[in-house]
Design a protein around this motif. Structure first.
Motif, PDB file in Angstrom:
ATOM      1  N   ALA A   1       0.847  -1.205   0.000  1.00 13.92           N
ATOM      2  CA  ALA A   1       0.000   0.000   0.000  1.00 13.92           C
ATOM      3  C   ALA A   1       0.875   1.245   0.000  1.00 13.92           C
ATOM      4  O   ALA A   1       0.608   2.231  -0.705  1.00 13.92           O
ATOM      5  N   ARG A   2       1.948   1.195   0.791  1.00  9.10           N
ATOM      6  CA  ARG A   2       2.892   2.317   0.879  1.00  9.10           C
ATOM      7  C   ARG A   2       3.556   2.568  -0.478  1.00  9.10           C
ATOM      8  O   ARG A   2       3.697   3.707  -0.919  1.00  9.10           O
ATOM      9  N   ALA A   3       3.946   1.489  -1.141  1.00 10.36           N
ATOM     10  CA  ALA A   3       4.585   1.629  -2.459  1.00 10.36           C
ATOM     11  C   ALA A   3       3.607   2.230  -3.473  1.00 10.36           C
ATOM     12  O   ALA A   3       3.982   3.106  -4.263  1.00 10.36           O
ATOM     13  N   PHE A   4       2.347   1.786  -3.444  1.00 10.51           N
ATOM     14  CA  PHE A   4       1.344   2.356  -4.352  1.00 10.51           C
ATOM     15  C   PHE A   4       1.264   3.874  -4.150  1.00 10.51           C
ATOM     16  O   PHE A   4       1.312   4.642  -5.116  1.00 10.51           O
ATOM     17  N   CYS A   5       1.138   4.289  -2.891  1.00  9.99           N
ATOM     18  CA  CYS A   5       0.972   5.723  -2.589  1.00  9.99           C
ATOM     19  C   CYS A   5       2.212   6.519  -2.962  1.00  9.99           C
ATOM     20  O   CYS A   5       2.120   7.595  -3.571  1.00  9.99           O
ATOM     21  N   HIS A   6       3.371   5.994  -2.621  1.00 14.82           N
ATOM     22  CA  HIS A   6       4.640   6.675  -2.883  1.00 14.82           C
ATOM     23  C   HIS A   6       4.833   6.900  -4.385  1.00 14.82           C
ATOM     24  O   HIS A   6       5.177   8.002  -4.824  1.00 14.82           O
ATOM     25  N   GLU A   7       4.596   5.849  -5.171  1.00 14.84           N
ATOM     26  CA  GLU A   7       4.841   5.956  -6.624  1.00 14.84           C
ATOM     27  C   GLU A   7       3.791   6.837  -7.305  1.00 14.84           C
ATOM     28  O   GLU A   7       4.114   7.609  -8.206  1.00 14.84           O
ATOM     29  N   ILE A   8       2.545   6.736  -6.865  1.00 16.80           N
ATOM     30  CA  ILE A   8       1.492   7.568  -7.471  1.00 16.80           C
ATOM     31  C   ILE A   8       1.710   9.036  -7.087  1.00 16.80           C
ATOM     32  O   ILE A   8       1.472   9.937  -7.893  1.00 16.80           O
ATOM     33  N   ASP A   9       2.224   9.295  -5.887  1.00 16.49           N
ATOM     34  CA  ASP A   9       2.624  10.665  -5.510  1.00 16.49           C
ATOM     35  C   ASP A   9       3.627  11.242  -6.515  1.00 16.49           C
ATOM     36  O   ASP A   9       3.559  12.427  -6.857  1.00 16.49           O
ATOM     37  N   HIS A  10       4.572  10.405  -6.972  1.00 14.86           N
ATOM     38  CA  HIS A  10       5.572  10.884  -7.937  1.00 14.86           C
ATOM     39  C   HIS A  10       4.903  11.443  -9.193  1.00 14.86           C
ATOM     40  O   HIS A  10       5.420  12.370  -9.818  1.00 14.86           O
ATOM     41  N   LEU A  11       3.760  10.873  -9.566  1.00 21.74           N
ATOM     42  CA  LEU A  11       3.068  11.326 -10.786  1.00 21.74           C
ATOM     43  C   LEU A  11       2.465  12.714 -10.598  1.00 21.74           C
ATOM     44  O   LEU A  11       2.118  13.388 -11.568  1.00 21.74           O
ATOM     45  N   GLU A  12       2.336  13.121  -9.329  1.00 23.00           N
ATOM     46  CA  GLU A  12       1.813  14.455  -9.001  1.00 23.00           C
ATOM     47  C   GLU A  12       2.933  15.427  -8.625  1.00 23.00           C
ATOM     48  O   GLU A  12       2.660  16.551  -8.199  1.00 23.00           O
ATOM     49  N   GLY A  13       4.168  14.966  -8.731  1.00 24.99           N
ATOM     50  CA  GLY A  13       5.290  15.835  -8.361  1.00 24.99           C
ATOM     51  C   GLY A  13       5.533  15.907  -6.862  1.00 24.99           C
ATOM     52  O   GLY A  13       6.191  16.817  -6.373  1.00 24.99           O
ATOM     53  N   VAL A  14       4.981  14.932  -6.140  1.00 26.73           N
ATOM     54  CA  VAL A  14       5.118  14.910  -4.674  1.00 26.73           C
ATOM     55  C   VAL A  14       6.182  13.887  -4.276  1.00 26.73           C
ATOM     56  O   VAL A  14       6.204  12.775  -4.806  1.00 26.73           O
ATOM     57  N   LEU A  15       7.057  14.277  -3.359  1.00 26.84           N
ATOM     58  CA  LEU A  15       8.104  13.380  -2.858  1.00 26.84           C
ATOM     59  C   LEU A  15       7.852  13.063  -1.388  1.00 26.84           C
ATOM     60  O   LEU A  15       7.226  13.857  -0.679  1.00 26.84           O
ATOM     61  N   PHE A  16       8.371  11.925  -0.932  1.00 26.08           N
ATOM     62  CA  PHE A  16       8.110  11.518   0.456  1.00 26.08           C
ATOM     63  C   PHE A  16       8.650  12.526   1.466  1.00 26.08           C
ATOM     64  O   PHE A  16       8.119  12.656   2.557  1.00 26.08           O
TER      65      PHE A  16
END
Ligand code: ZN
Length: 146
Positions: A125-140
């Motif tokens: 679940a964490r990986a899904f959120c982290h990678e999809i954030d990248h598509l929005e220009g968001v970093l952890f």
């Protein structure tokens, strides 16, 4: 197949919104395969296209349970939350505690253009959120718990 260079934090491409894939052509398949090679080479559990400098909504994930390819992924359901340490191939040498949902359901297209749904808990679940954030220009690093 080829290893692509992973873009590091500070590069503007990591902060831009990725564009929807309109057509799954040979270039997109090549991108998926190169991203997979690059992820495995770097010992990562996920990679998003902006991390190789391509602003397309394409993601690969493998947390050790098999390869998952996402084209135009969307989070359609989440529940719970938990905090754990997170890192990123584009932020080498840094990690921090990030709150993510415990459960996430993603809807995406596969390389054959078929829509599918997949559920994940904890690390997946964490990986899904982290990678999809990248598509929005968001970093952890934007989400590290204070
Ligand atoms: Zn990342």
């Amino acid at each position: 197949m080829a290893i692509r260079q992973i873009v590091q934090i500070g590069e503007p491409v990591l902060r831009k919104k990725a564009k929807k894939v309109e057509k799954i052509d040979e270039k997109i398949i090549q991108l998926l395969e190169d991203m997979t090679d690059t992820m495995y080479e770097a010992d990562g559990v996920g990679l998003a296209a902006p991390q190789v400098g391509i602003l397309k909504r394409v993601v690969v994930i493998d947390i050790g349970e098999g390869l998952i390819e996402f084209i135009n992924p969307e989070i359609v359901e989440t529940s719970g939350e938990y905090i754990d340490d997170e890192g990123c191939l584009s932020v080498v040498g840094e990690s921090g505690a990030v709150k993510r949902p415990y459960y996430v359901k993603v809807r995406a297209f596969d390389r054959n253009g078929q829509l599918f749904e997949i559920e994940g808990e904890e690390l997946l679940a964490r990986a899904f959120c982290h990678e999809i954030d990248h598509l929005e220009g968001v970093l952890f690093v934007d989400k590290i718990e204070k």
